[in-house]
Design an enzyme around this catalytic site. Structure first.
Site, PDB file in Angstrom:
ATOM      1  N   ASP A 132     -37.117 -23.790 -12.133  1.00 21.57           N
ATOM      2  CA  ASP A 132     -37.058 -23.876 -10.670  1.00 21.57           C
ATOM      3  C   ASP A 132     -35.635 -23.741 -10.123  1.00 21.57           C
ATOM      4  OD1 ASP A 132     -39.750 -24.370 -10.853  1.00 21.57           O
ATOM      5  OD2 ASP A 132     -39.717 -26.176  -9.613  1.00 21.57           O
ATOM      6  N   HIS A 144     -35.073 -26.346 -15.284  1.00 19.55           N
ATOM      7  CA  HIS A 144     -34.175 -25.799 -14.250  1.00 19.55           C
ATOM      8  C   HIS A 144     -33.091 -24.955 -14.911  1.00 19.55           C
ATOM      9  CE1 HIS A 144     -36.046 -29.367 -12.430  1.00 19.55           C
ATOM     10  NE2 HIS A 144     -35.965 -28.694 -11.297  1.00 19.55           N
TER      11      HIS A 144
HETATM   12 ZN   LIG Z   1     -36.891 -27.208  -6.738  1.00 15.28          ZN
END
Ligand SMILES: [Zn+2]
Length: 284
Positions: A68, A212
């Site tokens: 993300d 991430h």
């Molecule tokens: Zn996010």
């Protein structure tokens, strides 16, 4: 196949230099190279990456790693690792970072990864008006299309937070919503061993793991993690390869069980805005 052919030829050439070529070798070398038949549709540069045989997750053990808030500043390193391990991922991109790193977004698409829409500026959709949700998602669709030539095909709302307005907009845009069912807590620990252990703890067949690509340790631990997942029999695939994805309707939530998972947001940097504020900015 290609490299083994090359080795055989190289061997033959070396032999030829050392001794007189045999008739067979000689004949082989002088055979005219086959000319490719031109066809009306031949476009040599149309597909930079040859499509590999798709993995059938109904027959083999699959897992989807999702990243993300990118493209993060380490995305190129991550992409090189994924390529080396023949793994596909799903990137939920933030429009503002696609604007600042369009080449990374383009590379994600070229290398066959899935791209999803993670809003433009990462607001909480549960605290946004429906107009703002629509604007955040549409701006991101446009900037991704401009950078990569393709529109994202899924939505992951920031922090995994969604409400009826989010679903209404997803339905308008004809896109399903993709959440996750396993975290890595990479944003919180920023520690290779902790990330490795957490992902393996949460790994399960057809699981969707949240990570991430702006966390340096996520990227540096990835070779080790991919090696271990493979050892455990997993095929690391994009979300769209998982069973059940292809029959999703607009605004459906995937994986289905994620919609009921109360602890989901604990995996995302939602609690402490300070954690998030220093996340994907350039120079951090
Ligand atoms: Zn996010």
């Amino acid at each position: 196949m290609k490299s083994s052919t090359r080795i055989v030829l190289a061997g033959s050439c070396a032999l030829g230099l050392l001794s007189a070529p045999t008739t067979a070798w000689s004949a082989e070398q002088h055979k005219p190279a086959p000319t490719p038949k031109p066809t009306a549709t031949a476009k040599p540069t149309a597909k930079p990456t040859p499509a590999p045989k798709p993995v059938d997750c109904t027959k083999v053990k699959c897992i989807a790693l999702t990243f993300d808030d990118g493209p993060g500043k380490y995305a190129d390193k991550l992409l090189a690792t994924l390529k080396k391990h023949n793994a596909k991922a799903t990137f939920f991109l933030e429009g503002q970072y696609v604007k600042s790193r369009p080449a990374f977004a383009k590379l994600m698409v070229t290398e066959g990864h899935d791209i999803g829409n993670h809003s433009y500026t990462h607001p909480k959709f549960t605290e946004s008006s429906i107009e703002d949700i629509r604007e955040e998602l549409k701006k991101t669709q446009d900037v991704v299309k401009k950078a990569t030539g393709k529109y994202p095909t899924t939505i992951r709302p920031p922090y995994g937070l969604l409400d009826d307005d989010t679903k209404t907009v997803a339905a308008e845009m004809k896109m399903p919503i993709v959440l996750w069912n396993g975290g890595s807590r990479d944003w919180a620990t920023k520690n290779e061993k902790a990330i490795y252990d957490e992902v393996l703890k949460n790994a399960k067949r057809d699981g969707v793991i949240l990570m991430h690509d702006w966390v340096a340790q996520t990227v540096t631990v990835m070779p080790k993690l991919l090696t271990e997942l493979k050892k455990q029999g997993y095929h690391v695939v994009a979300v769209s390869s998982l069973p059940g994805f292809k029959t999703l309707k607009p605004a459906d939530v995937f994986p289905a069980a994620a919609a009921q998972d109360k602890d989901l947001s604990a995996d995302s940097p939602t609690g402490d805005p300070d954690d998030f504020a220093q996340s994907p900015e350039d120079g951090n």
